[in-house]
Design a protein around this motif. Structure first.
Motif, PDB file in Angstrom:
ATOM      1  N   PRO A   8     -26.476  82.192  21.949  1.00 20.60           N
ATOM      2  CA  PRO A   8     -27.236  81.635  20.830  1.00 20.60           C
ATOM      3  C   PRO A   8     -27.517  82.655  19.723  1.00 20.60           C
ATOM      4  O   PRO A   8     -27.931  82.282  18.637  1.00 20.60           O
ATOM      5  CB  PRO A   8     -28.538  81.165  21.470  1.00 20.60           C
ATOM      6  CG  PRO A   8     -28.649  81.895  22.746  1.00 20.60           C
ATOM      7  CD  PRO A   8     -27.265  82.267  23.170  1.00 20.60           C
ATOM      8  N   LYS A  11     -23.256  83.854  18.506  1.00 26.34           N
ATOM      9  CA  LYS A  11     -22.552  82.584  18.279  1.00 26.34           C
ATOM     10  C   LYS A  11     -21.026  82.674  18.344  1.00 26.34           C
ATOM     11  O   LYS A  11     -20.327  81.802  17.850  1.00 26.34           O
ATOM     12  CB  LYS A  11     -22.976  81.973  16.942  1.00 26.34           C
ATOM     13  CG  LYS A  11     -24.454  81.674  16.861  1.00 26.34           C
ATOM     14  CD  LYS A  11     -24.848  81.211  15.474  1.00 26.34           C
ATOM     15  CE  LYS A  11     -26.326  80.981  15.344  1.00 26.34           C
ATOM     16  NZ  LYS A  11     -27.123  82.173  15.300  1.00 26.34           N
ATOM     17  N   ARG A  14     -18.106  83.408  24.230  1.00 22.86           N
ATOM     18  CA  ARG A  14     -18.050  82.290  25.170  1.00 22.86           C
ATOM     19  C   ARG A  14     -17.561  82.718  26.551  1.00 22.86           C
ATOM     20  O   ARG A  14     -17.451  81.889  27.439  1.00 22.86           O
ATOM     21  CB  ARG A  14     -17.101  81.208  24.646  1.00 22.86           C
ATOM     22  CG  ARG A  14     -17.588  80.516  23.399  1.00 22.86           C
ATOM     23  CD  ARG A  14     -16.585  79.450  22.969  1.00 22.86           C
ATOM     24  NE  ARG A  14     -17.043  78.739  21.809  1.00 22.86           N
ATOM     25  CZ  ARG A  14     -17.767  77.622  21.843  1.00 22.86           C
ATOM     26  NH1 ARG A  14     -18.111  77.107  23.005  1.00 22.86           N
ATOM     27  NH2 ARG A  14     -18.145  77.035  20.735  1.00 22.86           N
ATOM     28  N   ARG A  71     -30.372  78.245  30.469  1.00 22.13           N
ATOM     29  CA  ARG A  71     -30.342  76.972  29.735  1.00 22.13           C
ATOM     30  C   ARG A  71     -30.130  77.161  28.240  1.00 22.13           C
ATOM     31  O   ARG A  71     -29.566  76.296  27.571  1.00 22.13           O
ATOM     32  CB  ARG A  71     -31.590  76.149  30.021  1.00 22.13           C
ATOM     33  CG  ARG A  71     -32.878  76.785  29.600  1.00 22.13           C
ATOM     34  CD  ARG A  71     -34.095  75.970  30.057  1.00 22.13           C
ATOM     35  NE  ARG A  71     -35.298  76.740  29.931  1.00 22.13           N
ATOM     36  CZ  ARG A  71     -36.007  76.841  28.809  1.00 22.13           C
ATOM     37  NH1 ARG A  71     -35.643  76.175  27.750  1.00 22.13           N
ATOM     38  NH2 ARG A  71     -37.091  77.580  28.771  1.00 22.13           N
ATOM     39  N   LYS A  75     -27.226  75.133  26.385  1.00 19.84           N
ATOM     40  CA  LYS A  75     -27.561  74.227  25.264  1.00 19.84           C
ATOM     41  C   LYS A  75     -26.797  74.596  24.007  1.00 19.84           C
ATOM     42  O   LYS A  75     -26.334  73.727  23.272  1.00 19.84           O
ATOM     43  CB  LYS A  75     -29.061  74.239  24.990  1.00 19.84           C
ATOM     44  CG  LYS A  75     -29.842  73.454  26.027  1.00 19.84           C
ATOM     45  CD  LYS A  75     -31.275  73.269  25.567  1.00 19.84           C
ATOM     46  CE  LYS A  75     -32.061  72.485  26.578  1.00 19.84           C
ATOM     47  NZ  LYS A  75     -31.826  71.073  26.534  1.00 19.84           N
ATOM     48  N   ARG A  76     -26.644  75.891  23.759  1.00 17.93           N
ATOM     49  CA  ARG A  76     -25.894  76.328  22.561  1.00 17.93           C
ATOM     50  C   ARG A  76     -24.427  75.903  22.672  1.00 17.93           C
ATOM     51  O   ARG A  76     -23.823  75.488  21.694  1.00 17.93           O
ATOM     52  CB  ARG A  76     -26.035  77.839  22.386  1.00 17.93           C
ATOM     53  CG  ARG A  76     -25.387  78.352  21.157  1.00 17.93           C
ATOM     54  CD  ARG A  76     -26.112  77.850  19.937  1.00 17.93           C
ATOM     55  NE  ARG A  76     -25.468  78.415  18.776  1.00 17.93           N
ATOM     56  CZ  ARG A  76     -25.416  77.829  17.598  1.00 17.93           C
ATOM     57  NH1 ARG A  76     -26.021  76.691  17.399  1.00 17.93           N
ATOM     58  NH2 ARG A  76     -24.795  78.390  16.608  1.00 17.93           N
ATOM     59  N   GLN A  78     -23.305  73.299  24.278  1.00 22.94           N
ATOM     60  CA  GLN A  78     -23.237  71.839  24.149  1.00 22.94           C
ATOM     61  C   GLN A  78     -23.326  71.397  22.679  1.00 22.94           C
ATOM     62  O   GLN A  78     -22.812  70.346  22.323  1.00 22.94           O
ATOM     63  CB  GLN A  78     -24.368  71.186  24.942  1.00 22.94           C
ATOM     64  CG  GLN A  78     -24.210  71.318  26.423  1.00 22.94           C
ATOM     65  CD  GLN A  78     -25.438  70.861  27.210  1.00 22.94           C
ATOM     66  OE1 GLN A  78     -26.526  70.698  26.647  1.00 22.94           O
ATOM     67  NE2 GLN A  78     -25.266  70.669  28.514  1.00 22.94           N
ATOM     68  N   GLN A  79     -23.954  72.197  21.840  1.00 28.09           N
ATOM     69  CA  GLN A  79     -24.106  71.853  20.433  1.00 28.09           C
ATOM     70  C   GLN A  79     -22.816  72.064  19.643  1.00 28.09           C
ATOM     71  O   GLN A  79     -22.676  71.534  18.549  1.00 28.09           O
ATOM     72  CB  GLN A  79     -25.226  72.678  19.790  1.00 28.09           C
ATOM     73  CG  GLN A  79     -26.586  72.338  20.330  1.00 28.09           C
ATOM     74  CD  GLN A  79     -27.662  73.287  19.806  1.00 28.09           C
ATOM     75  OE1 GLN A  79     -27.359  74.285  19.164  1.00 28.09           O
ATOM     76  NE2 GLN A  79     -28.908  72.978  20.125  1.00 28.09           N
ATOM     77  N   GLN A  80     -21.921  72.839  20.182  1.00 27.35           N
ATOM     78  CA  GLN A  80     -20.659  73.148  19.458  1.00 27.35           C
ATOM     79  C   GLN A  80     -19.549  72.218  19.829  1.00 27.35           C
ATOM     80  O   GLN A  80     -19.234  71.815  20.796  1.00 27.35           O
ATOM     81  CB  GLN A  80     -20.251  74.595  19.714  1.00 27.35           C
ATOM     82  CG  GLN A  80     -21.240  75.572  19.160  1.00 27.35           C
ATOM     83  CD  GLN A  80     -21.320  75.564  17.640  1.00 27.35           C
ATOM     84  OE1 GLN A  80     -20.316  75.441  16.966  1.00 27.35           O
ATOM     85  NE2 GLN A  80     -22.522  75.628  17.112  1.00 27.35           N
TER      86      GLN A  80
END
Length: 80
Positions: A8, A11, A14, A71, A75-76, A78-80
Motif C-alpha cells: 500500500p 504500490k 507484488r 489485510r 486489500k490493496r 484487491q483494489q487494483q
C-alpha cells in the motif's frame, strides 16, 4: 487460502515480502529492574493482565520496508 499482496506504500511490489509471525509471551516484570518475575502459561494471566488481541501475522514490503497487518496488503491488491 493464499491471497495476492500489493504494497500500500510503494504500490509496485507484488512479489517480495517478509512474513513476520508474532509470538506472544505474557510476562510480569519488575517495575524497577525490568527483570522477568513470572512467565504465564495457558491463559493463566489473571484478571489484571489483558490477553494479546493483535494480529498473528504482519507483512513487511521487501522493497520499501513498510510493515503492516496482512489485510492491508491484501486489500490493496484487491483494489487494483
Amino acid at each position: 487460502m493464499a491471497e495476492p499482496y500489493l504494497c500500500p506504500n510503494c504500490k509496485t511490489n507484488r512479489s517480495r515480502f517478509n512474513l513476520i509471525q508474532q509470538v506472544v509471551t505474557p510476562v510480569k516484570i519488575d517495575s524497577k529492574s525490568g527483570d522477568v518475575l513470572e512467565q504465564y502459561q495457558n491463559n493463566e494471566e489473571g484478571p489484571l493482565h489483558m490477553p494479546y488481541r493483535g494480529p498473528e501475522l504482519r507483512v513487511q514490503c521487501a522493497t520499501c520496508g513498510l510493515i503492516e497487518d496482512e489485510r492491508m496488503f491484501i486489500k490493496r491488491a484487491q483494489q487494483q
